[in-house]
Write a protein that holds these residues in place. Sequence first.
Motif, short mmCIF file in Angstrom:
data_model
loop_
_atom_site.label_atom_id
_atom_site.label_comp_id
_atom_site.label_asym_id
_atom_site.label_seq_id
_atom_site.Cartn_x
_atom_site.Cartn_y
_atom_site.Cartn_z
N MET A 37 0.81 -1.22 0.00
CA MET A 37 0.00 0.00 0.00
C MET A 37 0.85 1.27 0.00
SD MET A 37 -3.32 -0.84 2.37
CE MET A 37 -2.44 -1.39 3.81
N ALA A 38 1.94 1.30 0.75
CA ALA A 38 2.74 2.52 0.90
C ALA A 38 3.49 2.90 -0.37
CB ALA A 38 3.74 2.37 2.05
N THR A 39 3.93 1.90 -1.14
CA THR A 39 4.78 2.18 -2.30
C THR A 39 4.13 1.88 -3.64
OG1 THR A 39 5.74 -0.03 -2.31
CG2 THR A 39 6.84 1.64 -0.95
N GLY A 40 3.08 1.05 -3.65
CA GLY A 40 2.47 0.62 -4.90
C GLY A 40 3.21 -0.52 -5.58
N LYS A 41 4.30 -1.00 -4.97
CA LYS A 41 5.06 -2.11 -5.56
C LYS A 41 4.20 -3.37 -5.57
CE LYS A 41 9.55 -0.31 -4.23
NZ LYS A 41 10.77 -0.57 -3.43
N LYS A 42 4.36 -4.17 -6.65
CA LYS A 42 3.49 -5.33 -6.87
C LYS A 42 4.27 -6.56 -7.27
CE LYS A 42 -0.01 -2.44 -9.08
NZ LYS A 42 -0.77 -2.24 -10.29
N ASP A 43 3.62 -7.70 -7.12
CA ASP A 43 4.04 -8.96 -7.73
C ASP A 43 2.79 -9.82 -7.84
OD1 ASP A 43 5.58 -10.94 -8.92
OD2 ASP A 43 7.02 -11.07 -7.28
N LYS A 44 2.91 -10.97 -8.48
CA LYS A 44 1.74 -11.83 -8.68
C LYS A 44 2.18 -13.29 -8.76
CE LYS A 44 1.92 -11.09 -13.63
NZ LYS A 44 1.30 -10.45 -14.77
N MET A 45 1.21 -14.19 -8.56
CA MET A 45 1.43 -15.62 -8.70
C MET A 45 0.36 -16.17 -9.62
SD MET A 45 1.30 -18.65 -5.80
CE MET A 45 -0.49 -18.59 -5.55
N VAL A 46 0.77 -16.93 -10.62
CA VAL A 46 -0.20 -17.58 -11.50
C VAL A 46 -0.86 -18.73 -10.72
CG1 VAL A 46 1.45 -19.18 -12.59
CG2 VAL A 46 -0.59 -18.45 -13.83
N MET A 47 -2.18 -18.82 -10.82
CA MET A 47 -2.90 -19.88 -10.11
C MET A 47 -2.93 -21.19 -10.88
SD MET A 47 -6.04 -18.01 -8.14
CE MET A 47 -6.74 -17.04 -9.48
N ASN A 48 -3.00 -21.09 -12.21
CA ASN A 48 -3.12 -22.28 -13.04
C ASN A 48 -2.72 -21.92 -14.46
OD1 ASN A 48 -3.90 -25.01 -13.48
ND2 ASN A 48 -5.87 -24.35 -14.28
N ASP A 49 -2.39 -22.93 -15.26
CA ASP A 49 -2.00 -22.65 -16.65
C ASP A 49 -3.19 -22.23 -17.50
OD1 ASP A 49 -3.09 -25.19 -16.53
OD2 ASP A 49 -1.60 -26.12 -17.82
N LYS A 50 -4.41 -22.52 -17.04
CA LYS A 50 -5.63 -22.05 -17.72
C LYS A 50 -6.42 -21.21 -16.72
CE LYS A 50 -7.98 -25.52 -19.00
NZ LYS A 50 -8.73 -26.68 -19.45
N ALA A 51 -7.15 -20.25 -17.22
CA ALA A 51 -7.96 -19.40 -16.34
C ALA A 51 -8.96 -20.26 -15.56
CB ALA A 51 -8.70 -18.36 -17.16
N LEU A 52 -9.13 -19.94 -14.29
CA LEU A 52 -10.08 -20.65 -13.44
C LEU A 52 -11.44 -19.97 -13.53
CD1 LEU A 52 -7.83 -21.15 -10.29
CD2 LEU A 52 -8.35 -22.82 -12.07
N ASP A 53 -12.49 -20.77 -13.45
CA ASP A 53 -13.85 -20.25 -13.43
C ASP A 53 -14.21 -20.02 -11.97
OD1 ASP A 53 -16.40 -19.49 -14.11
OD2 ASP A 53 -17.14 -21.55 -14.25
N ILE A 54 -14.07 -18.77 -11.51
CA ILE A 54 -14.25 -18.45 -10.10
C ILE A 54 -15.62 -17.82 -9.89
CG2 ILE A 54 -13.39 -17.09 -8.16
CD1 ILE A 54 -10.61 -17.26 -9.44
N ASP A 55 -16.36 -18.38 -8.94
CA ASP A 55 -17.63 -17.80 -8.51
C ASP A 55 -17.29 -16.72 -7.48
OD1 ASP A 55 -20.05 -17.11 -7.38
OD2 ASP A 55 -20.65 -19.17 -6.92
N HIS A 56 -17.35 -15.46 -7.87
CA HIS A 56 -16.94 -14.36 -7.00
C HIS A 56 -17.85 -14.19 -5.79
CE1 HIS A 56 -13.82 -13.27 -9.82
NE2 HIS A 56 -14.72 -13.36 -10.78
N ASN A 57 -19.04 -14.80 -5.82
CA ASN A 57 -19.93 -14.77 -4.66
C ASN A 57 -19.64 -15.91 -3.69
OD1 ASN A 57 -21.49 -12.48 -5.42
ND2 ASN A 57 -22.47 -13.77 -6.97
N ASN A 58 -18.81 -16.86 -4.11
CA ASN A 58 -18.41 -17.98 -3.25
C ASN A 58 -16.97 -18.35 -3.59
OD1 ASN A 58 -18.17 -20.15 -1.59
ND2 ASN A 58 -19.80 -21.35 -2.54
N VAL A 59 -16.05 -17.46 -3.30
CA VAL A 59 -14.64 -17.63 -3.68
C VAL A 59 -14.03 -18.90 -3.08
CG1 VAL A 59 -13.70 -16.18 -1.83
CG2 VAL A 59 -12.46 -16.41 -3.97
#
Length: 93
Positions: A37-59
């Motif tokens: 939050m203080a610097t805006g610096k970021k990184d990320k982790m891939v969850m899977n080699d294909k996009a996941l179908d995520i129900d955002h109402n039941n993560v």
Amino acid sequence: DKWSIYTSALNDLDPKFKVEDGLIAYYDETFIYVQEMATGKKDKMVMNDKALDIDHNNVHKTIDSINVTRSKIWANLKVGGDWKPKEKKITLE
């Protein structure tokens, strides 16, 4: 300053989601992102080699639990019907 809105936040309001103080964690169908939050610096982790179908109402159907620190993203994810832990060492840049 400018406010940012994260509609897919992963935060400590959920007891299964642990996010180190000063960090923001959020996701899309492919990645879990972490941002300082203080610097805006970021990184990320891939969850899977294909996009996941995520129900955002039941993560929790896809993302059971997470632990995010300044040096690591760890998550227990449902991929192809099975729960799989995934971890990545990160560098916030």
